[in-house]
Scaffold this motif. Structure first.
Motif, PDB file in Angstrom:
ATOM      1  N   ASN A 102       0.806  -1.224   0.000  1.00  0.00           N
ATOM      2  CA  ASN A 102       0.000   0.000   0.000  1.00  0.00           C
ATOM      3  C   ASN A 102       0.842   1.278   0.000  1.00  0.00           C
ATOM      4  OD1 ASN A 102       0.989   0.176   2.610  1.00  0.00           O
ATOM      5  ND2 ASN A 102      -0.898  -0.541   3.572  1.00  0.00           N
ATOM      6  N   LEU A 103       2.143   1.148  -0.277  1.00  0.00           N
ATOM      7  CA  LEU A 103       3.017   2.323  -0.321  1.00  0.00           C
ATOM      8  C   LEU A 103       2.982   2.908  -1.730  1.00  0.00           C
ATOM      9  CD1 LEU A 103       4.991   3.953   1.421  1.00  0.00           C
ATOM     10  CD2 LEU A 103       6.826   2.494   0.566  1.00  0.00           C
ATOM     11  N   LEU A 104       2.685   4.201  -1.826  1.00  0.00           N
ATOM     12  CA  LEU A 104       2.555   4.868  -3.124  1.00  0.00           C
ATOM     13  C   LEU A 104       3.687   5.861  -3.333  1.00  0.00           C
ATOM     14  CD1 LEU A 104      -1.291   5.574  -3.223  1.00  0.00           C
ATOM     15  CD2 LEU A 104      -0.042   3.604  -4.135  1.00  0.00           C
ATOM     16  N   ALA A 105       3.957   6.152  -4.590  1.00  0.00           N
ATOM     17  CA  ALA A 105       4.991   7.129  -4.941  1.00  0.00           C
ATOM     18  C   ALA A 105       4.381   8.514  -5.058  1.00  0.00           C
ATOM     19  CB  ALA A 105       5.656   6.742  -6.260  1.00  0.00           C
ATOM     20  N   GLY A 106       5.219   9.535  -4.888  1.00  0.00           N
ATOM     21  CA  GLY A 106       4.768  10.919  -5.070  1.00  0.00           C
ATOM     22  C   GLY A 106       3.991  11.417  -3.875  1.00  0.00           C
ATOM     23  N   GLY A 107       3.040  12.302  -4.134  1.00  0.00           N
ATOM     24  CA  GLY A 107       2.203  12.855  -3.081  1.00  0.00           C
ATOM     25  C   GLY A 107       2.702  14.151  -2.493  1.00  0.00           C
ATOM     26  N   VAL A 108       3.775  14.742  -3.058  1.00  0.00           N
ATOM     27  CA  VAL A 108       4.313  15.995  -2.525  1.00  0.00           C
ATOM     28  C   VAL A 108       3.492  17.168  -3.053  1.00  0.00           C
ATOM     29  CG1 VAL A 108       6.338  17.488  -2.385  1.00  0.00           C
ATOM     30  CG2 VAL A 108       6.622  15.001  -2.393  1.00  0.00           C
ATOM     31  N   ASP A 109       3.101  18.052  -2.162  1.00  0.00           N
ATOM     32  CA  ASP A 109       2.375  19.256  -2.550  1.00  0.00           C
ATOM     33  C   ASP A 109       3.233  20.083  -3.519  1.00  0.00           C
ATOM     34  OD1 ASP A 109       0.551  21.800  -0.656  1.00  0.00           O
ATOM     35  OD2 ASP A 109       1.076  21.706  -2.766  1.00  0.00           O
ATOM     36  N   PRO A 110       2.694  20.436  -4.704  1.00  0.00           N
ATOM     37  CA  PRO A 110       3.492  21.214  -5.673  1.00  0.00           C
ATOM     38  C   PRO A 110       4.050  22.509  -5.090  1.00  0.00           C
ATOM     39  CG  PRO A 110       1.499  20.377  -6.699  1.00  0.00           C
ATOM     40  CD  PRO A 110       1.365  20.081  -5.238  1.00  0.00           C
ATOM     41  N   LYS A 111       3.355  23.107  -4.129  1.00  0.00           N
ATOM     42  CA  LYS A 111       3.832  24.350  -3.538  1.00  0.00           C
ATOM     43  C   LYS A 111       5.104  24.134  -2.713  1.00  0.00           C
ATOM     44  CE  LYS A 111      -0.802  26.372  -3.200  1.00  0.00           C
ATOM     45  NZ  LYS A 111      -1.829  26.911  -2.272  1.00  0.00           N
ATOM     46  N   LEU A 112       5.295  22.910  -2.241  1.00  0.00           N
ATOM     47  CA  LEU A 112       6.475  22.597  -1.420  1.00  0.00           C
ATOM     48  C   LEU A 112       7.569  21.917  -2.225  1.00  0.00           C
ATOM     49  CD1 LEU A 112       4.609  21.121   1.702  1.00  0.00           C
ATOM     50  CD2 LEU A 112       5.399  23.460   1.368  1.00  0.00           C
ATOM     51  N   ARG A 113       7.286  21.617  -3.486  1.00  0.00           N
ATOM     52  CA  ARG A 113       8.189  20.803  -4.284  1.00  0.00           C
ATOM     53  C   ARG A 113       9.570  21.450  -4.457  1.00  0.00           C
ATOM     54  NH1 ARG A 113       9.701  15.824  -6.033  1.00  0.00           N
ATOM     55  NH2 ARG A 113      10.872  16.031  -7.967  1.00  0.00           N
ATOM     56  N   THR A 114       9.602  22.745  -4.737  1.00  0.00           N
ATOM     57  CA  THR A 114      10.883  23.403  -4.999  1.00  0.00           C
ATOM     58  C   THR A 114      11.793  23.363  -3.779  1.00  0.00           C
ATOM     59  OG1 THR A 114       9.915  24.869  -6.658  1.00  0.00           O
ATOM     60  CG2 THR A 114      11.984  25.568  -5.658  1.00  0.00           C
ATOM     61  N   GLN A 115      11.269  23.755  -2.633  1.00  0.00           N
ATOM     62  CA  GLN A 115      12.075  23.757  -1.412  1.00  0.00           C
ATOM     63  C   GLN A 115      12.484  22.338  -1.034  1.00  0.00           C
ATOM     64  OE1 GLN A 115      10.194  25.642   1.913  1.00  0.00           O
ATOM     65  NE2 GLN A 115      11.808  25.112   3.363  1.00  0.00           N
ATOM     66  N   TYR A 116      11.548  21.402  -1.197  1.00  0.00           N
ATOM     67  CA  TYR A 116      11.835  20.014  -0.852  1.00  0.00           C
ATOM     68  C   TYR A 116      12.931  19.448  -1.763  1.00  0.00           C
ATOM     69  CZ  TYR A 116      11.046  14.959  -0.452  1.00  0.00           C
ATOM     70  OH  TYR A 116      11.207  13.617  -0.279  1.00  0.00           O
ATOM     71  N   ALA A 117      12.832  19.709  -3.080  1.00  0.00           N
ATOM     72  CA  ALA A 117      13.841  19.208  -4.016  1.00  0.00           C
ATOM     73  C   ALA A 117      15.216  19.788  -3.705  1.00  0.00           C
ATOM     74  CB  ALA A 117      13.435  19.534  -5.453  1.00  0.00           C
ATOM     75  N   ALA A 118      15.260  21.062  -3.339  1.00  0.00           N
ATOM     76  CA  ALA A 118      16.545  21.691  -3.010  1.00  0.00           C
ATOM     77  C   ALA A 118      17.159  21.049  -1.773  1.00  0.00           C
ATOM     78  CB  ALA A 118      16.356  23.187  -2.802  1.00  0.00           C
ATOM     79  N   GLU A 119      16.331  20.770  -0.766  1.00  0.00           N
ATOM     80  CA  GLU A 119      16.835  20.163   0.458  1.00  0.00           C
ATOM     81  C   GLU A 119      17.363  18.752   0.189  1.00  0.00           C
ATOM     82  OE1 GLU A 119      17.476  21.170   3.369  1.00  0.00           O
ATOM     83  OE2 GLU A 119      17.796  19.263   4.377  1.00  0.00           O
ATOM     84  N   SER A 154      12.579  15.423   6.217  1.00  0.00           N
ATOM     85  CA  SER A 154      12.059  16.310   5.173  1.00  0.00           C
ATOM     86  C   SER A 154      10.965  15.619   4.379  1.00  0.00           C
ATOM     87  CB  SER A 154      13.196  16.740   4.239  1.00  0.00           C
ATOM     88  OG  SER A 154      14.194  17.445   4.943  1.00  0.00           O
ATOM     89  N   ALA A 155      11.197  14.352   4.015  1.00  0.00           N
ATOM     90  CA  ALA A 155      10.207  13.610   3.237  1.00  0.00           C
ATOM     91  C   ALA A 155       8.918  13.419   4.021  1.00  0.00           C
ATOM     92  CB  ALA A 155      10.790  12.261   2.821  1.00  0.00           C
ATOM     93  N   SER A 156       9.061  13.105   5.304  1.00  0.00           N
ATOM     94  CA  SER A 156       7.872  12.912   6.129  1.00  0.00           C
ATOM     95  C   SER A 156       7.058  14.197   6.258  1.00  0.00           C
ATOM     96  CB  SER A 156       8.301  12.417   7.509  1.00  0.00           C
ATOM     97  OG  SER A 156       7.189  12.295   8.376  1.00  0.00           O
ATOM     98  N   ALA A 157       7.749  15.326   6.348  1.00  0.00           N
ATOM     99  CA  ALA A 157       7.058  16.609   6.540  1.00  0.00           C
ATOM    100  C   ALA A 157       6.223  16.997   5.331  1.00  0.00           C
ATOM    101  CB  ALA A 157       8.075  17.708   6.845  1.00  0.00           C
ATOM    102  N   VAL A 158       6.635  16.594   4.122  1.00  0.00           N
ATOM    103  CA  VAL A 158       5.894  16.983   2.913  1.00  0.00           C
ATOM    104  C   VAL A 158       5.016  15.856   2.382  1.00  0.00           C
ATOM    105  CG1 VAL A 158       7.670  18.637   2.266  1.00  0.00           C
ATOM    106  CG2 VAL A 158       7.777  16.325   1.338  1.00  0.00           C
ATOM    107  N   GLY A 159       4.979  14.720   3.090  1.00  0.00           N
ATOM    108  CA  GLY A 159       4.103  13.631   2.672  1.00  0.00           C
ATOM    109  C   GLY A 159       4.687  12.683   1.649  1.00  0.00           C
ATOM    110  N   ASP A 160       6.004  12.694   1.479  1.00  0.00           N
ATOM    111  CA  ASP A 160       6.661  11.760   0.555  1.00  0.00           C
ATOM    112  C   ASP A 160       6.886  10.449   1.299  1.00  0.00           C
ATOM    113  OD1 ASP A 160       8.163  10.368  -1.250  1.00  0.00           O
ATOM    114  OD2 ASP A 160       9.610  11.961  -1.642  1.00  0.00           O
ATOM    115  N   GLU A 161       5.880   9.592   1.290  1.00  0.00           N
ATOM    116  CA  GLU A 161       5.916   8.377   2.106  1.00  0.00           C
ATOM    117  C   GLU A 161       6.960   7.379   1.615  1.00  0.00           C
ATOM    118  OE1 GLU A 161       1.130   8.631   3.153  1.00  0.00           O
ATOM    119  OE2 GLU A 161       1.898   7.139   1.731  1.00  0.00           O
ATOM    120  N   LEU A 162       7.150   7.291   0.298  1.00  0.00           N
ATOM    121  CA  LEU A 162       8.109   6.335  -0.247  1.00  0.00           C
ATOM    122  C   LEU A 162       9.529   6.670   0.194  1.00  0.00           C
ATOM    123  CD1 LEU A 162       8.871   3.967  -2.033  1.00  0.00           C
ATOM    124  CD2 LEU A 162       8.818   5.510  -4.013  1.00  0.00           C
ATOM    125  N   THR A 163       9.915   7.937   0.064  1.00  0.00           N
ATOM    126  CA  THR A 163      11.255   8.346   0.479  1.00  0.00           C
ATOM    127  C   THR A 163      11.432   8.190   1.989  1.00  0.00           C
ATOM    128  OG1 THR A 163      11.412   9.894  -1.373  1.00  0.00           O
ATOM    129  CG2 THR A 163      12.917  10.249   0.464  1.00  0.00           C
TER     130      THR A 163
END
Length: 538
Positions: A102-119, A154-163
């Motif tokens: 039941n683990l899915l990929a993605g799910g990161v809010d687009p508004k947080l994507r830039t900061q999350y990708a940089a981190e 960082s992944a947990s904070a933005v909802g990236d469950e797979l990472t």
């Protein structure tokens, strides 16, 4: 509470049986199924079944988002857990690196994507540096562990469950690397899955398919090693100095400092050569004295003249060498002073004293006290310590939320404090201390503390935890419910408190920095929160 408490396990089995009936009878009632999954999530966590609780949390989000398959998966998971626990076994588990179904990929809010990708990109580069390092493997593994822990937060904070899940697995392998052979093996494991880490950012769906197929190896996933795509670059509305640029500049300054060493050596060689030439010139002068003036039966006058000329040239040469020494020595000293000054300035660019953060928190506390008619005194300890400016900025909001909650939920009104035998003004203490590579910030108040009985009552009323589990849980376990999204101990809400958006938001921000938030409470005495984050020395 113990993760293997038999009484809690028995109560959990009862809850699984009861809610399984709901999931089977109300398959098309998404709201009823969501409530059942929500209740089981909290019950599994209190009973020590962490993986089951995490899986239910993921399914709860998917049910809330109207995922048609989520209810079927939840029913199957609950049935499997009930059967296993009833037979005395553990609930369903998976073996890393094979992800749960039941683990899915993605799910990161687009508004947080830039900061999350940089981190994530910054952390991947740091992990690459660890893998290329020739230092002690145990120390390198410890540094790599901290970067992975930060990535997981960082992944947990933005909802990236797979990472989040994948980093946790790698983190567990690095955690026990306390001796050389174990550290070397752990770093080899990290190197093997480095490409997967990059793919989790660049193409999470492909990374998930590869992990599910059991082919998680460096060549299995095309990756750009976590680099940012053009559309993910930060916008141009702000100008900032990237911390990586400061780090590279500091490395260059350090290289200049190392360049001083050969200059100093050459200067000393010049000085030594000048002394040697002067000794040679002295010996020639002594030889001339012994020979004496030209005589018909003695040395030829031309030979003596040449010896005098050589002695004079040696004298001039030694003077030149000595002048070169003084010039290079002066340059060496000037360069040393410049390097020291540049290093100090660069360190100041990225460091800030914690008292500035504390002053900001104190302002928020005083504003909240005025708004709620409370009297509060703020005390500070350890504010002279310095930390990275970026960390200070990231800490400001979660710490401010905790400090405001101390006023809104903890400090009593003056009349109530006097009635309880306390001074009319409450005290909030802000403290900081460094321990090795961790910074610990404490926020404590001498207010009413948390009414654990009220927490238990509201948890039962909201359906967050089954009544039997809530009654069996101890105070520390119930305090963990304060971190649940939407959970509040207030009947009414206002702008800053009572909406159930306090500690959960603070916790998410702190986890994104790779830190933890610990709370403690004593009824009538006060509440304390301790923020622990990894920090690097300048």
């Amino acid at each position: 509470m113990s993760a293997v408490d038999p009484e809690l396990t028995r109560l959990l089995i009862q809850e699984l049986s009861r809610h399984l009936k709901t999931l089977e009878a109300s398959a098309r009632d998404a709201d009823a199924c969501r409530r059942a999954v929500h209740a089981l999530k909290g019950s599994a966590g209190l009973a020590g079944e962490a993986e089951l609780s995490t899986a239910l949390q993921r399914l709860e989000r998917r049910v809330r988002e109207a995922d048609d398959q989520a209810i079927d998966e939840a029913r199957n998971l609950v049935r499997a857990a009930f059967e296993l626990l009833s037979s005395g076994k553990s609930s369903p588990t998976t073996t890393w690196p094979f992800p749960p179904d039941n683990l899915l990929a993605g799910g990161v809010d687009p508004k947080l994507r830039t900061q999350y990708a940089a981190e994530i990109t910054d952390r991947l580069r740091a992990i690459d540096d660890c893998l290329e390092s020739q230092d002690d493997p145990v120390e390198v593994a410890a540094v790599a562990y901290r970067h992975l822990h930060t990535m997981k937060g960082s992944a947990s904070a933005v909802g990236d469950e797979l990472t989040t899940w994948f980093c946790h697995g790698l983190e567990e392998r690095l955690k026990g690397a306390t001796y050389r052979d174990a550290a070397v093996a752990a770093l080899q494991e990290l190197a093997r899955y480095r490409t997967v880490l990059g793919a989790l950012l660049d193409d999470p769906s492909a990374a998930l398919r590869t992990l599910q197929g059991g082919t998680a190896r460096p060549s299995a996933i095309p990756s750009q090693r976590g680099t940012l795509r053009p559309e993910e670059a930060a916008d141009d509305r702000t100008i900032r100095v990237d911390i990586g640029s400061v780090e590279r500049l500091m490395a260059n300054v350090a290289a200049i400092g190392l360049a001083r060493e050969p200059i100093a050596r050459h200067a000393q060689l010049s000085r030594d050569s000048a002394d040697r030439v002067r000794r040679m010139e002295a010996r020639l002068s002594e030889a001339l004295r012994l020979i004496g003036p030209p005589r018909p039966w003695g040395a030829p006058a031309a030979a003596l003249q040449r010896i005098v000329q050589v002695a004079n040239e040696l004298s001039k040469f030694s003077d030149g060498l000595e002048q070169a020494f003084f010039s290079m020595h002066a340059s060496d000293l000037a360069l040393r002073d410049d390097v020291i000054e540049a290093t100090r300035e660069l360190s100041a660019m990225r460091q800030t004293p914690l008292k500035r953060l504390f002053s900001r928190l104190a302002g928020g506390v005083e504003a909240e006290a005025r708004r709620t008619a409370r009297e509060v005194v703020v005390q500070m300890r350890g504010g002279e310590a310095t930390i990275d400016r970026r960390i200070a900025e990231l800490l400001a909001e979660p710490c401010l939320q905790i400090a405001r909650n101390s006023v809104a939920h903890g400090i009593e009104l003056p009349a109530a404090r006097i009635g309880a035998g306390k001074p009319p003004f409450g005290t909030i203490t802000l403290s900081a201390r460094r321990t090795m590579h961790r910074l610990v910030i404490g926020i404590e108040d001498d207010g009413a503390g948390v009414d654990v009985a009220e927490v238990r009552r509201r948890a039962i009323e909201s359906g967050a935890v089954a009544p039997e589990l809530a009654e069996a849980a101890d105070d520390d376990t119930l305090l963990a419910l304060l971190f649940l999204p939407g959970f509040s101990t207030r009947d009414s809400s206002d702008l800053l408190a009572g909406r159930g958006i306090g500690l959960d938001i603070a916790l998410g921000s702190i986890q994104r920095m790779g830190g933890v938030l610990r709370v403690a409470s004593r009824r009538g005495i006060g509440f304390s929160a301790r923020v622990e984050i990894p920090v690097e020395t300048a």
